[in-house]
Design a protein around this motif. Structure first.
Motif, PDB file in Angstrom:
ATOM      1  N   VAL A  96      19.817  16.705  66.393  1.00 32.23           N
ATOM      2  CA  VAL A  96      21.279  16.802  66.316  1.00 32.23           C
ATOM      3  C   VAL A  96      21.899  15.406  66.363  1.00 32.23           C
ATOM      4  O   VAL A  96      22.774  15.064  65.553  1.00 32.23           O
ATOM      5  CB  VAL A  96      21.827  17.686  67.460  1.00 32.23           C
ATOM      6  N   GLU A  98      20.645  12.603  65.588  1.00 27.41           N
ATOM      7  CA  GLU A  98      20.310  11.814  64.400  1.00 27.41           C
ATOM      8  C   GLU A  98      20.913  12.403  63.123  1.00 27.41           C
ATOM      9  O   GLU A  98      20.748  11.833  62.034  1.00 27.41           O
ATOM     10  CB  GLU A  98      18.787  11.715  64.266  1.00 27.41           C
ATOM     11  N   GLY A  99      21.595  13.534  63.256  1.00 24.51           N
ATOM     12  CA  GLY A  99      22.250  14.144  62.107  1.00 24.51           C
ATOM     13  C   GLY A  99      21.343  14.921  61.192  1.00 24.51           C
ATOM     14  O   GLY A  99      21.692  15.174  60.030  1.00 24.51           O
ATOM     15  N   ASN A 100      20.176  15.346  61.709  1.00 27.48           N
ATOM     16  CA  ASN A 100      19.169  15.980  60.860  1.00 27.48           C
ATOM     17  C   ASN A 100      19.010  17.484  61.082  1.00 27.48           C
ATOM     18  O   ASN A 100      18.050  18.070  60.575  1.00 27.48           O
ATOM     19  CB  ASN A 100      17.815  15.306  61.085  1.00 27.48           C
ATOM     20  N   SER A 101      19.892  18.104  61.830  1.00 27.52           N
ATOM     21  CA  SER A 101      19.808  19.545  62.071  1.00 27.52           C
ATOM     22  C   SER A 101      20.904  20.255  61.290  1.00 27.52           C
ATOM     23  O   SER A 101      21.893  19.626  60.876  1.00 27.52           O
ATOM     24  CB  SER A 101      19.955  19.846  63.561  1.00 27.52           C
ATOM     25  N   ALA A 104      24.371  19.722  62.706  1.00 29.06           N
ATOM     26  CA  ALA A 104      24.852  18.345  62.516  1.00 29.06           C
ATOM     27  C   ALA A 104      25.322  18.128  61.082  1.00 29.06           C
ATOM     28  O   ALA A 104      26.348  17.477  60.838  1.00 29.06           O
ATOM     29  CB  ALA A 104      23.744  17.362  62.873  1.00 29.06           C
ATOM     30  N   VAL A 105      24.567  18.665  60.111  1.00 30.54           N
ATOM     31  CA  VAL A 105      24.961  18.536  58.709  1.00 30.54           C
ATOM     32  C   VAL A 105      26.297  19.232  58.468  1.00 30.54           C
ATOM     33  O   VAL A 105      27.215  18.679  57.839  1.00 30.54           O
ATOM     34  CB  VAL A 105      23.873  19.112  57.788  1.00 30.54           C
ATOM     35  N   ARG A 108      29.186  17.372  60.103  1.00 31.15           N
ATOM     36  CA  ARG A 108      29.519  16.157  59.352  1.00 31.15           C
ATOM     37  C   ARG A 108      30.350  16.497  58.116  1.00 31.15           C
ATOM     38  O   ARG A 108      31.354  15.837  57.828  1.00 31.15           O
ATOM     39  CB  ARG A 108      28.228  15.447  58.959  1.00 31.15           C
ATOM     40  N   HIS A 109      29.952  17.536  57.398  1.00 27.29           N
ATOM     41  CA  HIS A 109      30.662  17.875  56.169  1.00 27.29           C
ATOM     42  C   HIS A 109      32.012  18.525  56.439  1.00 27.29           C
ATOM     43  O   HIS A 109      32.908  18.472  55.591  1.00 27.29           O
ATOM     44  CB  HIS A 109      29.789  18.780  55.297  1.00 27.29           C
TER      45      HIS A 109
END
Length: 374
Positions: A96, A98-101, A104-105, A108-109
């Motif tokens: 989460v 690191e923005g890789n779940s 998180a994606v 972000r969007h």
């Protein structure tokens, strides 16, 4: 609670329902838009709910939503009840951060900030940012089938930590929270809570979890919930004692967060079975509290369905999303935002305009007269 003591009974007095008068005003304003009744489906209900929660007509569009994820490990996972390794929740947290779940994606969007609160991860706190670990109560939680998840002092600390996070979010201007969890073994603890509070058997509430466990793991999970349920039932009269016995620090904190968010009049979108279980405990503490929550999605867990039914919460979405971590609740956020925007920005017609509020049949597709809600 101003004297420093933690008395859960105080929440029953502190929590009020969203303003019913404002909701009636919102309904009246909606009738004056000239759109047929039912044309916007559930958007109308959501817009009116938000107006009542925020105490304003027309409601302001949501501008500062926040994803809040409580994280923790549960030693019951050592029994092989989860598709993830015991003590592995810190890997979920790192993904989460690191923005890789998935959550998180999506966050972000959607332009939504995301906060992770470590309550009982099974890793050294130095491995994670201090802002994540500063509320940590302990490392992992006791194995709920044979021992208490927390001590009495730890349970109070965890509950107060959840309250503190709710206050921090309210004070910072967060106008809606998307709530989720990052846990391994958390759905087992949630199953125990829901079975205990709904008076049902372990097999009725045992689901496959976010990792879709196989049949052998399901049987192990069912046995663990059965044993935890045996320990939980004597604590049913004491909600903090119930949390101490089987919930762990993360679920205890979520319960405190939900109740204090209702005190602070902050709406919350619930995610899956873990947040539903905590909401059910919170309902036992303060029966008006569920009026501040939305069920974001149906996660396919039988325990979640029982809990939401008990609280009369109808999920906004049912897309088969089982990833957990707040993902399903975040998927529901655009729908809630759309409801707020439409309720805020749809113009109303004057009474003398064709199709206005006083025009026979205004607001009704069938031509029937609109009754004055007041």
């Amino acid at each position: 609670m101003s004297d420093g003591s933690l008395n859960l009974d105080d929440f029953g007095d502190l929590i009020e329902r969203p303003d019913s008068g404002v909701r009636r005003d919102a309904e009246e304003r909606r009738a004056r838009t000239g759109l047929p009744t039912g044309a916007l489906g559930r958007l109308d209900e959501l817009g009116e709910w938000l107006a009542a929660a925020r105490g304003r007509v027309p409601v302001e569009p949501l501008s500062r939503p926040k994803v809040v994820l409580f994280a923790g490990d549960h030693k019951v996972a050592e029994l092989g009840v989860s598709a993830r390794p015991a003590g592995g929740a810190h890997t979920l947290v790192r993904a989460v951060l690191e923005g890789n779940s998935p959550v998180a994606v999506l966050a972000r969007h959607q332009g939504v900030p995301l906060r992770v609160v470590d309550m009982s991860l099974d890793c050294d706190p130095e491995e994670l940012p201090e802002e994540v670990t500063r509320h940590r109560v302990r490392r992992s939680g006791g194995r709920l089938d044979i021992e208490d998840s927390l001590t009495a002092e730890e349970a109070e600390r965890a509950f107060r930590a959840g309250m503190a996070v709710a206050d921090e979010e309210a004070d910072s201007g967060t106008d809606l929270v998307v709530l989720g969890d990052l846990s391994v073994g958390g759905t087992t603890a949630a199953g125990v809570l829901i079975a205990a509070l709904c008076g049902t058997d372990a097999s009725v509430v045992t689901g496959r979890g976010g990792g879709h466990i196989d049949d052998l793991a399901w049987m192990r999970k069912c046995a663990a919930i059965r044993d935890g349920l045996r320990r939980a039932r004597p604590a049913l009269g004491d909600q903090l004692g119930l949390l101490r016995t089987v919930a762990g620090a993360d679920l205890t904190a979520i319960t405190g967060f939900l109740l204090q968010s209702a005190v602070r009049r902050t709406p919350v979108i619930l995610d899956g079975v873990v947040s539903a279980a905590c909401a059910l405990v919170a309902q036992r503490v303060a029966f008006r509290a569920p009026d501040w929550w939305l069920a974001g999605q149906a996660a396919g867990e039988p325990a979640q369905a029982k809990a939401l039914d008990r609280m009369a919460l109808d999920p906004l979405l049912d897309h088969g999303v089982t990833a957990g971590e707040g993902t399903g609740a975040l998927l529901a956020l655009p729908l809630v935002r759309a409801a707020a925007a439409v309720a805020a920005e749809l113009p109303v017609r004057d009474a003398e305009e064709p199709g206005g509020a006083d025009e026979p049949g205004a607001g009704r597709a069938d031509g029937a007269e609109v009754l004055d809600a007041t």
